[in-house]
Design a protein around this motif. Structure first.
Motif, short mmCIF file in Angstrom:
data_model
loop_
_atom_site.label_atom_id
_atom_site.label_comp_id
_atom_site.label_asym_id
_atom_site.label_seq_id
_atom_site.Cartn_x
_atom_site.Cartn_y
_atom_site.Cartn_z
N HIS A 137 0.73 -0.99 0.24
CA HIS A 137 -0.04 -0.01 -0.13
C HIS A 137 0.83 1.34 -0.17
O HIS A 137 0.38 2.25 -0.67
N SER A 138 2.00 1.30 0.77
CA SER A 138 2.52 2.50 0.87
C SER A 138 4.18 2.52 0.85
O SER A 138 4.79 1.32 0.73
N ALA A 139 4.74 3.52 0.78
CA ALA A 139 6.26 3.51 0.68
C ALA A 139 6.67 4.71 1.46
O ALA A 139 6.12 5.81 1.65
N VAL A 140 7.98 4.60 2.10
CA VAL A 140 8.32 5.71 3.03
C VAL A 140 9.58 5.90 2.39
O VAL A 140 10.58 5.07 2.23
N TYR A 141 10.07 7.16 2.25
CA TYR A 141 11.12 7.76 1.88
C TYR A 141 11.70 8.66 3.04
O TYR A 141 11.09 9.50 3.52
N VAL A 142 13.02 8.64 3.22
CA VAL A 142 13.62 9.76 4.15
C VAL A 142 14.81 10.52 3.55
O VAL A 142 15.36 9.95 2.43
N LYS A 143 14.91 11.76 3.93
CA LYS A 143 16.11 12.38 3.36
C LYS A 143 17.36 11.74 3.92
O LYS A 143 17.47 11.46 4.89
N ARG A 144 18.35 11.85 2.91
CA ARG A 144 19.77 11.66 3.47
C ARG A 144 20.35 12.67 4.12
O ARG A 144 20.73 13.92 3.66
N ASN A 145 20.30 12.45 5.38
CA ASN A 145 21.17 13.42 6.45
C ASN A 145 21.39 12.86 7.91
O ASN A 145 21.10 11.25 7.83
N LEU A 146 21.90 13.47 8.64
CA LEU A 146 22.51 12.67 10.01
C LEU A 146 21.28 12.27 10.58
O LEU A 146 21.27 11.25 11.28
#
Length: 196
Positions: A137-146
């Motif tokens: 149903h879903s996907a989660v992306y996170v920003k590349r950071n500390l």
């Protein structure tokens, strides 16, 4: 005729995953597992979300402020909704709005039935973002950071990507036998991340 309609309704309501009787969360209709993932691994910060799941996110995770929800005609201007649609299609507009809003993660509806209408497929190729969760149903992306480094190190999908039924992107893994074995091992690891 009325009896036939009632029988048809009864059959539909017991076989439909969206309109089934009961009070439980329909996991194939809402991003329940994605929100659980966010909570378990501690994803924080400003969220971008698909329009179609904004109302559910307001109800399920009121501490996570949504970018947009189903009240587009009442709360958001037509220009704002148009910008949202352009963000999904155009990486340059995504980057412009991201710079303005400072998103740290994105929760996107991955619905195979609508052809990805509310999905920013360009994030798959955006070096500034990492796919860390993906289900039916879903996907989660996170920003590349500390802030997200630990999450990315443990959960990133490095090879497999939500691309509907387009697997052409895997063609680049046809090099030497060692490269193919390494890619296959990574794909197996990614399958183990989410076994749906």
């Amino acid at each position: 005729t009325v009896c036939m309609l009632l029988l048809g309704l009864a059959y539909f309501s017991t076989t439909s995953t969206t309109y089934a009787f009961g009070s439980a969360i329909k996991e194939r209709t809402f991003p329940e597992k994605a929100v659980t993932f966010l909570d378990e691994v501690g994803v924080k910060g400003r969220m971008f979300n698909s329009y179609s799941i904004g109302g559910y996110l307001i109800w399920r995770a009121p501490d996570r402020k949504v970018f947009i929800d189903g009240r587009a005609k009442h709360v958001y201007s037509p220009e704002f909704y148009e910008q949202y649609e352009k963000m999904l299609e155009d990486p340059a507009i995504w980057e412009k709005v991201d710079n303005e809003w400072g998103f740290n993660y994105a929760v996107l509806e991955y619905d195979m039935r609508d052809g990805g209408k509310h999905f920013a497929f360009h994030l798959n190729d955006n070096a500034a973002w990492a796919l860390v969760y993906w289900d039916n149903h879903s996907a989660v992306y996170v920003k590349r950071n500390l802030l997200n480094k630990r999450i990315i190190d443990n959960y990133e999908y490095k090879i497999t990507k939500p691309k509907q039924y387009d697997f052409i992107y895997l063609n680049k893994f046809t090099g030497s036998p060692n490269e193919r074995i390494e890619a296959l091992n990574q794909i197996i690891k990614e399958i183990d991340l989410n076994q749906e």
